[in-house]
Write a protein that holds these residues in place. Structure first.
Motif, PDB file in Angstrom:
ATOM      1  N   GLY A 104       0.798  -1.219   0.000  1.00 11.17           N
ATOM      2  CA  GLY A 104       0.000   0.000   0.000  1.00 11.17           C
ATOM      3  C   GLY A 104       0.833   1.272   0.000  1.00 11.17           C
ATOM      4  O   GLY A 104       0.354   2.340   0.422  1.00 11.17           O
ATOM      5  N   ILE A 105       2.067   1.159  -0.480  1.00  9.07           N
ATOM      6  CA  ILE A 105       2.973   2.317  -0.536  1.00  9.07           C
ATOM      7  C   ILE A 105       2.811   3.003  -1.897  1.00  9.07           C
ATOM      8  O   ILE A 105       2.885   2.348  -2.944  1.00  9.07           O
ATOM      9  N   PHE A 106       2.561   4.300  -1.895  1.00  5.88           N
ATOM     10  CA  PHE A 106       2.435   5.046  -3.144  1.00  5.88           C
ATOM     11  C   PHE A 106       3.729   4.930  -3.964  1.00  5.88           C
ATOM     12  O   PHE A 106       4.837   5.041  -3.412  1.00  5.88           O
ATOM     13  N   CYS A 107       3.573   4.742  -5.271  1.00  5.63           N
ATOM     14  CA  CYS A 107       4.710   4.731  -6.196  1.00  5.63           C
ATOM     15  C   CYS A 107       4.528   5.891  -7.172  1.00  5.63           C
ATOM     16  O   CYS A 107       3.504   5.967  -7.864  1.00  5.63           O
ATOM     17  N   THR A 108       5.511   6.782  -7.224  1.00  9.72           N
ATOM     18  CA  THR A 108       5.412   7.961  -8.082  1.00  9.72           C
ATOM     19  C   THR A 108       6.696   8.152  -8.876  1.00  9.72           C
ATOM     20  O   THR A 108       7.752   7.620  -8.516  1.00  9.72           O
ATOM     21  N   VAL A 109       6.590   8.897  -9.957  1.00  7.14           N
ATOM     22  CA  VAL A 109       7.740   9.200 -10.818  1.00  7.14           C
ATOM     23  C   VAL A 109       7.894  10.714 -10.908  1.00  7.14           C
ATOM     24  O   VAL A 109       6.919  11.428 -11.136  1.00  7.14           O
TER      25      VAL A 109
END
Length: 225
Positions: A104-109
């Motif tokens: 449930g950890i946000f993944c962003t670029v």
């Protein structure tokens, strides 16, 4: 506890060095210059395409930047065609991203690559929904390029997080400076475009030789069995 990982794109999530070299080579060739070496390409990238072109011209026969403005136009046209050339995820990245999603950890670029080309790269390599946010260069919207903290700060606001809940991952001095300027923890990745010595100088929270090192680090910090 980390609730979000903010990834640099080139040299961190994907190996795009051949696409970048191809684009620079075709741009320089337009002026009878080049080609640029792989090693120089790795040194020149990280601060946006304008600095990439500036550094390439200076190193390969146009120290006065006589062709600079025209080269920017040429590069943008060439890069539309070449930006996906041999681009692929680094070994272990898909597994790391799957682990983060499971937790449930946000993944962003967050990239300095032009925004549309950033979207193109991500959609070409990764499945839809892999990332919660994907942003390239957005200076026209008042968000300065890395190493300014603007992009990181905007992501933190959008996701409703605290700085202490975010880990910024990248492969260059620009990335380490970005994390420091935004006052978030950083992880320097050693599989990308730069070496250990450059990253070590910024004292990141983690120096990772493989994406699974990041997984184990987050498991430890978040107390995941």
């Amino acid at each position: 506890m980390y609730k979000c990982c903010i990834f640099d794109l080139d040299g961190t999530l994907v190996n795009s060095i051949y696409a970048l070299k191809q684009s620079v080579d075709q741009t320089l060739q337009h002026f009878g210059l080049g080609p640029v070496s792989i090693e120089d390409t790795k040194r020149f990238v990280g601060d946006g395409y304008k600095r990439l072109i500036e550094r390439s011209l200076k190193a390969y026969g146009d120290p006065e930047l006589t062709h600079y403005e025209e080269a920017l136009t040429v590069y943008n046209e060439v890069f539309k065609e070449c930006c996906l050339y041999r681009v692929e995820a680094y070994e272990g990245i898909p597994e790391l991203l799957s682990f983060l999603k499971e937790q449930g950890i946000f993944c962003t670029v967050l990239s300095n690559k032009p925004h549309q080309r950033t979207l193109d790269n991500v959609s070409h390599v990764f499945a839809p929904g892999t990332f919660d946010r994907v942003y390239g260069e957005r200076e026209s919207q008042g968000i300065r390029k890395k190493p300014a903290p603007d992009g990181v700060n905007a992501l933190i606001r959008e996701l409703g997080l605290e700085k202490s809940q975010c880990l910024y991952l990248g492969d260059t001095n620009t990335d380490m400076e970005t994390g420091q300027n935004a006052q978030v923890d950083t992880a320097g990745v050693l599989w990308g475009f730069r070496g250990r010595e450059e990253l070590e100088g910024f004292h990141p929270r983690l120096l990772a030789a493989h994406p699974m090192d990041v997984k184990e680090f987050i498991k430890d910090v978040n107390h995941i069995e």
